[in-house]
Write a protein that holds these residues in place. Structure first.
Motif, PDB file in Angstrom:
ATOM      1  N   UNK A 197      -0.398   2.659  -2.448  1.00  0.00           N
ATOM      2  CA  UNK A 197       0.452   3.004  -1.313  1.00  0.00           C
ATOM      3  C   UNK A 197       1.564   1.973  -1.128  1.00  0.00           C
ATOM      4  N   UNK A 198       2.801   2.429  -1.161  1.00  0.00           N
ATOM      5  CA  UNK A 198       3.944   1.524  -1.112  1.00  0.00           C
ATOM      6  C   UNK A 198       3.960   0.697   0.168  1.00  0.00           C
ATOM      7  N   UNK A 199       3.544   1.319   1.270  1.00  0.00           N
ATOM      8  CA  UNK A 199       3.604   0.632   2.561  1.00  0.00           C
ATOM      9  C   UNK A 199       2.750  -0.627   2.577  1.00  0.00           C
ATOM     10  N   UNK A 200       1.565  -0.561   1.974  1.00  0.00           N
ATOM     11  CA  UNK A 200       0.667  -1.720   1.989  1.00  0.00           C
ATOM     12  C   UNK A 200       0.806  -2.582   0.735  1.00  0.00           C
ATOM     13  N   UNK A 201       1.597  -2.115  -0.239  1.00  0.00           N
ATOM     14  CA  UNK A 201       1.818  -2.894  -1.453  1.00  0.00           C
ATOM     15  C   UNK A 201       3.320  -2.992  -1.737  1.00  0.00           C
ATOM     16  N   UNK A 202       4.067  -3.644  -0.840  1.00  0.00           N
ATOM     17  CA  UNK A 202       5.503  -3.834  -1.092  1.00  0.00           C
ATOM     18  C   UNK A 202       5.713  -4.789  -2.258  1.00  0.00           C
ATOM     19  N   UNK A 203       6.942  -4.848  -2.749  1.00  0.00           N
ATOM     20  CA  UNK A 203       7.203  -5.630  -3.962  1.00  0.00           C
ATOM     21  C   UNK A 203       6.835  -7.103  -3.826  1.00  0.00           C
ATOM     22  N   UNK A 204       7.134  -7.779  -2.699  1.00  0.00           N
ATOM     23  CA  UNK A 204       6.732  -9.192  -2.620  1.00  0.00           C
ATOM     24  C   UNK A 204       5.233  -9.394  -2.835  1.00  0.00           C
TER      25      UNK A 204
END
Length: 349
Positions: A197-204
């Protein structure tokens, strides 16, 4: 999506350089054991490293990745897919049924990077599967779950692959990993694979996890080495590997840290930048051409219950090798505490 600023991009580049350094160290450590102690010892070492990783990381990882609710075979395979994808490993996942799910590591293999794959015996690769993949059912409390390996890249096949399968009956120890070389994994469909999930795994977060993935192997391997071979032999192997890898990788790491070659002054500056990229705190003082760096933290081995003083040979070897890559005749000396824990005092001249 907002593009990262240049400072953030530079930080991620430094993190990736640290990941590459520790990735190379771990692969090199296995090869050092193969060449200095033989295949049997290397296989036992790899088995213990991966079993320890599995016992410490598998169940918490399932929770972190949101996979705990899945059937055992599917959960195990998706864990390997997502966790390895985070670490930059080439990996594929193919669902067949709730009782059967494939995992495949196509070439090039992350753990045996580059020409290293030519020095890895099949027994050592099998030990990795015995240590981790074969024990997932036990960890999940379902001893009906086993792993069937259909290919091994070190045996000349086009990747490492196999499937988790939930049998009708509990498996004996020697049944939890079996081989079926006559079978082949189905083709990978990226659109059907699980995604974070992008929301909980952002790029930083992904970038830091990428760095930590490689470092975690060294964090596990160093104490395993000491417990298996004893402090003297382990210290020698840890130090030798570090020196060899440091010499080979200085240019790559230095480029990412915006550093160059030179003498003691340049190397002290390089080392401070490396500490920052590892999230370690350090202070430097200078006196008559000698630099003293007091390393206040060593996050790599932080909270490792069986961290032996010999584990500090990891850093001693790496820094000596990196110094040799930086320039000729740069002296590096470590004054460690009796426990081998920070503060660690480095003298550079």
């Amino acid at each position: 999506m907002t593009a990262p600023d240049p400072a953030q991009e530079a930080q991620w580049k430094r993190w990736r350089a640290v990941a590459d350094l520790y990735h190379a160290y771990f692969t090199g450590l296995i090869l050092t054991v193969v060449t200095r102690r033989g295949t049997a010892d290397a296989a036992e070492f790899v088995f213990r490293v991966f079993r320890r990783q599995q016992q410490e990381r598998f169940l918490p990882g399932l929770e972190k990745l949101g996979l705990s609710h899945l059937p055992p075979a599917v959960a195990a395979a998706q864990y390997h897919y997502l966790s390895n994808w985070i670490g930059g490993v080439h990996v594929e996942y193919m669902y067949e049924s709730d009782r059967k799910a494939w995992i495949r590591y196509p070439p090039p293999r992350w753990i045996w990077k580059g020409t290293a794959i030519c020095g890895v015996p099949g027994e050592v690769s099998r030990a990795m599967l015995r240590g981790w993949h074969a024990n997932n059912g036990v960890a999940l409390g379902d001893t009906r779950l086993g792993f069937v390996c259909t290919k091994q890249s070190v045996d000349g096949q086009d990747g490492l692959e196999g499937y988790y399968y939930q049998y009708d009956q509990p498996l004996e120890l020697d049944q939890r990993l079996v081989f079926a070389r006559h079978l082949e994994a189905p083709l990978f469909d990226a659109a059907a694979a699980p995604a974070l999930p992008v929301a909980s795994w952002p790029r930083p977060r992904l970038e830091k996890a990428y760095r930590n993935y490689a470092m975690e192997y060294v964090r596990t391997a160093a104490p395993v080495m000491v417990q298996l071979f004893g402090p003297e032999d382990a210290g020698y192997l840890l130090h030798l590997t570090g020196k060899l890898i440091g010499m080979q990788y200085f240019d790559e790491v230095a480029a990412a840290l915006s550093m160059g070659r030179g003498g003691a002054s340049e190397f002290a500056t390089f080392l401070n930048a490396l500490f920052v990229a590892q999230d370690d705190a350090a202070e430097t003082t200078q006196s008559e051409g000698t630099f003293e760096i007091r390393q206040q933290s060593w996050r790599l081995m932080e909270d490792v219950a069986d961290n032996h003083p010999a584990c500090a040979k990891v850093l001693a070897g790496l820094f000596e090798g990196l110094a040799a890559g930086c320039g000729r005749h740069i002296g590096v000396h470590l004054s460690a505490t009796p426990s081998g824990r920070p503060p660690l005092l480095w003298r550079i001249w």
